[in-house]
Design an enzyme around this catalytic site. Sequence first.
Site, mmCIF file in Angstrom:
data_model
loop_
_atom_site.group_PDB
_atom_site.id
_atom_site.type_symbol
_atom_site.label_atom_id
_atom_site.label_comp_id
_atom_site.label_asym_id
_atom_site.label_seq_id
_atom_site.Cartn_x
_atom_site.Cartn_y
_atom_site.Cartn_z
ATOM 1 N N ALA A 131 0.828 -1.210 0.000
ATOM 2 C CA ALA A 131 0.000 0.000 0.000
ATOM 3 C C ALA A 131 0.860 1.257 0.000
ATOM 4 O O ALA A 131 1.615 1.503 0.947
ATOM 5 C CB ALA A 131 -0.921 0.021 1.227
ATOM 6 N N GLY A 132 0.728 2.017 -1.093
ATOM 7 C CA GLY A 132 1.444 3.297 -1.188
ATOM 8 C C GLY A 132 0.429 4.413 -1.310
ATOM 9 O O GLY A 132 0.127 5.124 -0.353
ATOM 10 N N ILE A 159 11.767 3.874 2.276
ATOM 11 C CA ILE A 159 11.819 4.993 3.214
ATOM 12 C C ILE A 159 13.125 5.781 3.065
ATOM 13 O O ILE A 159 14.224 5.235 3.227
ATOM 14 C CB ILE A 159 11.625 4.505 4.670
ATOM 15 C CG1 ILE A 159 10.301 3.715 4.781
ATOM 16 C CG2 ILE A 159 11.663 5.679 5.647
ATOM 17 C CD1 ILE A 159 9.050 4.433 4.274
ATOM 18 N N GLU A 243 4.497 18.642 2.224
ATOM 19 C CA GLU A 243 5.463 17.767 1.535
ATOM 20 C C GLU A 243 5.361 17.965 0.017
ATOM 21 O O GLU A 243 6.361 17.969 -0.699
ATOM 22 C CB GLU A 243 5.168 16.316 1.918
ATOM 23 C CG GLU A 243 6.165 15.331 1.330
ATOM 24 C CD GLU A 243 5.976 13.903 1.847
ATOM 25 O OE1 GLU A 243 5.388 13.724 2.934
ATOM 26 O OE2 GLU A 243 6.426 12.972 1.157
ATOM 27 N N ARG A 269 28.435 22.936 -29.517
ATOM 28 C CA ARG A 269 28.638 21.790 -30.405
ATOM 29 C C ARG A 269 28.046 22.079 -31.793
ATOM 30 O O ARG A 269 27.003 22.724 -31.913
ATOM 31 C CB ARG A 269 27.965 20.552 -29.801
ATOM 32 C CG ARG A 269 28.186 19.294 -30.611
ATOM 33 C CD ARG A 269 27.612 18.087 -29.910
ATOM 34 N NE ARG A 269 27.545 16.937 -30.784
ATOM 35 C CZ ARG A 269 28.554 16.111 -30.996
ATOM 36 N NH1 ARG A 269 29.709 16.304 -30.381
ATOM 37 N NH2 ARG A 269 28.427 15.080 -31.814
ATOM 38 N N GLN A 280 16.331 25.387 -35.911
ATOM 39 C CA GLN A 280 15.071 25.958 -35.406
ATOM 40 C C GLN A 280 14.445 25.053 -34.340
ATOM 41 O O GLN A 280 13.851 25.534 -33.372
ATOM 42 C CB GLN A 280 14.096 26.173 -36.559
ATOM 43 C CG GLN A 280 12.926 27.041 -36.150
ATOM 44 C CD GLN A 280 11.901 27.161 -37.248
ATOM 45 O OE1 GLN A 280 11.499 26.173 -37.858
ATOM 46 N NE2 GLN A 280 11.476 28.373 -37.512
ATOM 47 N N LEU A 338 18.596 17.048 -26.711
ATOM 48 C CA LEU A 338 19.416 18.052 -27.402
ATOM 49 C C LEU A 338 20.916 17.788 -27.227
ATOM 50 O O LEU A 338 21.739 18.334 -27.952
ATOM 51 C CB LEU A 338 19.063 19.461 -26.897
ATOM 52 C CG LEU A 338 17.659 19.961 -27.271
ATOM 53 C CD1 LEU A 338 17.368 21.299 -26.602
ATOM 54 C CD2 LEU A 338 17.490 20.074 -28.779
ATOM 55 N N HIS A 339 21.270 16.984 -26.242
ATOM 56 C CA HIS A 339 22.674 16.608 -26.033
ATOM 57 C C HIS A 339 23.099 15.441 -26.938
ATOM 58 O O HIS A 339 24.273 15.096 -26.991
ATOM 59 C CB HIS A 339 22.908 16.157 -24.586
ATOM 60 C CG HIS A 339 23.070 17.253 -23.589
ATOM 61 N ND1 HIS A 339 22.053 18.089 -23.196
ATOM 62 C CD2 HIS A 339 24.154 17.637 -22.852
ATOM 63 C CE1 HIS A 339 22.492 18.931 -22.273
ATOM 64 N NE2 HIS A 339 23.765 18.685 -22.051
ATOM 65 N N GLY A 340 22.150 14.752 -27.579
ATOM 66 C CA GLY A 340 22.515 13.532 -28.305
ATOM 67 C C GLY A 340 23.013 12.478 -27.317
ATOM 68 O O GLY A 340 22.632 12.501 -26.129
HETATM 69 C C1 LIG Z 1 13.358 7.315 -3.809
HETATM 70 C C2 LIG Z 1 12.064 7.123 -3.068
HETATM 71 C C3 LIG Z 1 11.889 7.731 -1.837
HETATM 72 C C4 LIG Z 1 10.705 7.531 -1.132
HETATM 73 N N1 LIG Z 1 10.613 8.050 0.134
HETATM 74 C C5 LIG Z 1 9.539 7.711 0.898
HETATM 75 C C6 LIG Z 1 9.498 8.072 2.273
HETATM 76 O O1 LIG Z 1 10.414 8.709 2.812
HETATM 77 N N2 LIG Z 1 8.419 7.711 3.001
HETATM 78 C C7 LIG Z 1 7.384 7.005 2.458
HETATM 79 O O2 LIG Z 1 6.440 6.712 3.185
HETATM 80 N N3 LIG Z 1 7.400 6.633 1.159
HETATM 81 C C8 LIG Z 1 8.450 6.957 0.372
HETATM 82 N N4 LIG Z 1 8.502 6.566 -0.941
HETATM 83 C C9 LIG Z 1 7.383 5.805 -1.495
HETATM 84 C C10 LIG Z 1 6.473 6.600 -2.434
HETATM 85 O O3 LIG Z 1 5.928 7.724 -1.785
HETATM 86 C C11 LIG Z 1 5.372 5.646 -2.926
HETATM 87 O O4 LIG Z 1 6.024 4.609 -3.648
HETATM 88 C C12 LIG Z 1 4.349 6.351 -3.785
HETATM 89 O O5 LIG Z 1 3.458 7.089 -2.967
HETATM 90 C C13 LIG Z 1 3.527 5.411 -4.673
HETATM 91 O O6 LIG Z 1 3.079 4.286 -3.977
HETATM 92 P P1 LIG Z 1 3.280 2.813 -4.599
HETATM 93 O O7 LIG Z 1 4.696 2.665 -5.034
HETATM 94 O O8 LIG Z 1 2.734 1.835 -3.641
HETATM 95 O O9 LIG Z 1 2.405 2.816 -5.933
HETATM 96 P P2 LIG Z 1 0.894 2.341 -6.052
HETATM 97 O O10 LIG Z 1 0.045 3.068 -5.087
HETATM 98 O O11 LIG Z 1 0.852 0.854 -6.043
HETATM 99 O O12 LIG Z 1 0.557 2.852 -7.520
HETATM 100 C C14 LIG Z 1 0.985 2.176 -8.721
HETATM 101 C C15 LIG Z 1 0.415 2.957 -9.910
HETATM 102 O O13 LIG Z 1 -1.026 2.947 -9.845
HETATM 103 C C16 LIG Z 1 -1.508 4.276 -9.855
HETATM 104 N N5 LIG Z 1 -2.706 4.372 -9.020
HETATM 105 C C17 LIG Z 1 -2.856 4.000 -7.715
HETATM 106 N N6 LIG Z 1 -4.073 4.285 -7.276
HETATM 107 C C18 LIG Z 1 -4.741 4.846 -8.321
HETATM 108 C C19 LIG Z 1 -6.066 5.354 -8.515
HETATM 109 N N7 LIG Z 1 -6.960 5.364 -7.518
HETATM 110 N N8 LIG Z 1 -6.382 5.860 -9.716
HETATM 111 C C20 LIG Z 1 -5.490 5.888 -10.730
HETATM 112 N N9 LIG Z 1 -4.230 5.418 -10.616
HETATM 113 C C21 LIG Z 1 -3.858 4.915 -9.426
HETATM 114 C C22 LIG Z 1 -0.388 5.132 -9.302
HETATM 115 O O14 LIG Z 1 -0.531 6.475 -9.696
HETATM 116 C C23 LIG Z 1 0.822 4.440 -9.922
HETATM 117 O O15 LIG Z 1 1.003 4.895 -11.234
HETATM 118 C C24 LIG Z 1 9.656 6.766 -1.689
HETATM 119 C C25 LIG Z 1 9.823 6.179 -2.955
HETATM 120 C C26 LIG Z 1 11.023 6.327 -3.612
HETATM 121 C C27 LIG Z 1 11.202 5.606 -4.911
#
Ligand SMILES: Cc1cc2nc3c(=O)[nH]c(=O)nc-3n(C[C@H](O)[C@H](O)[C@H](O)COP(=O)(O)OP(=O)(O)OC[C@H]3O[C@@H](n4cnc5c(N)ncnc54)[C@H](O)[C@@H]3O)c2cc1C
Length: 380
Positions: A131-132, A159, A243, A269, A280, A338-340
């Site tokens: 869950a993200g 994280i 955030e 270049r 252009q 643009l850098h190729g």
């Molecule tokens: C370098 C990095 C640093 C990070 N740092 C942190 C941090 O410090 N703390 C933290 O908690 N997290 C962190 N994250 C996690 C990041 O915030 C989550 O990965 C992000 O919110 C997306 O969640 P997910 O990867 O689970 O994608 P998902 O929620 O699984 O989504 C997958 C795809 O489905 C799409 N999607 C999902 N729901 C819907 C919907 N209802 N309608 C249409 N499209 C949808 C999304 O837009 C995405 O394209 C980090 C990630 C990275 C890579």
Amino acid sequence: MIRNHYEPEHEQFRDAFRRFLEQEVVPHSARFREQGMIDREVYRKAGEAGFLLYWADETYGGSGLQDFRYDQLMYEEVTHALETSMWMGALNRNSPPYIAKFGTEEQKRHYLPKLTSGEMICGIAMTEPDAGSDIAGFKTRADRRADGTWVLNGQKTYISFGLTAELFVVAAKTDPDNPRALGLFLVERSMPGFRNGRKLEKLGYHSQDTAELFFDNIELSPLHVIGDPLRGFDYMRLGLAEERLGSAAQSLPFAVEAIRLAVEFTTGRKAFGKRIADFQNTKFKLAELQTEVYATQAFLDHCVRLFNAGQLDPETAAACKLKATEVQARAVDECLQLHGSAGYMQEYPICQLYADSRIARIFAGTSEVMKIVLAKKLVG
Ligand SMILES: Cc1cc2nc3c(=O)[nH]c(=O)nc-3n(C[C@H](O)[C@H](O)[C@H](O)COP(=O)(O)OP(=O)(O)OC[C@H]3O[C@@H](n4cnc5c(N)ncnc54)[C@H](O)[C@@H]3O)c2cc1C
């Protein structure tokens, strides 16, 4: 375009921060990339120099400057120096405000001075393997015991500062019968039951440590509960707006720098007897991108001023993040073109900007989630 956004005191702060980067970060850049993280000591020095939590009240060691422009200019400087992994804004804005806004006096006195001095740095732990975007789908749980203490179990992933931070604000479900009951908890690395999982290897941001976190029966006292443990959703709605403004402020300087690099490269270049800049196509691309940057910069600066006045709503913050990250993406892509092939080589800075920028449309809420937030306001 004249940008009358900063005052002389901001420019003084900018000079000091630029010198800090030149002394403490730039000379060690290659090593930081190699080891996958910036030395923890750098953040201690940043705290000593006043770059961490400058907004905190003087009682807690800060300068009391309620002005997001200081974070904004730090993002401009790290991008200009190509030290994009130095996420000062994330340390300042992604988690400590939860303590400052919703914490008790005891929590503020205990944690804010340590975060201001750099003795501690604090990450934000929301995302889980399953869950993200879908916050309601979190599985990490905090169970209240009869004596008022809590027990935390679960797992977080991706994280930032996952290996270097000593403290994390962790989102956890607090009522198995109510999917919208969410709490925010303060978890210290030193607590029994805390452990790191893998250090994650990424496409870009190679000096930023990103890791998995595990919580096994971590015992939490009331000192570790932020505000009402059922109201985490409300807190996050406000916190995520901050955030997202930070993410926009982090992203737009990439577009500014990408254009600068493309101008430098294409005027130096030649192909078919002309400078690349004389085609252009090159001129039109650069002019279009510059126009996008002017318009987005005006929007971002306006949102920063709204935030300073306590008037930035979550929907406008979402629109700002969406626009800034999409302009960033287009600019780094077209300027690399643009850098190729040179643009695909690590030795050209546009290559790093391209790799580092890709995540901006995903973290801090994906572009799709930003559209959902905004559309909800428009059509319900
Ligand atoms: C370098 C990095 C640093 C990070 N740092 C942190 C941090 O410090 N703390 C933290 O908690 N997290 C962190 N994250 C996690 C990041 O915030 C989550 O990965 C992000 O919110 C997306 O969640 P997910 O990867 O689970 O994608 P998902 O929620 O699984 O989504 C997958 C795809 O489905 C799409 N999607 C999902 N729901 C819907 C919907 N209802 N309608 C249409 N499209 C949808 C999304 O837009 C995405 O394209 C980090 C990630 C990275 C890579």
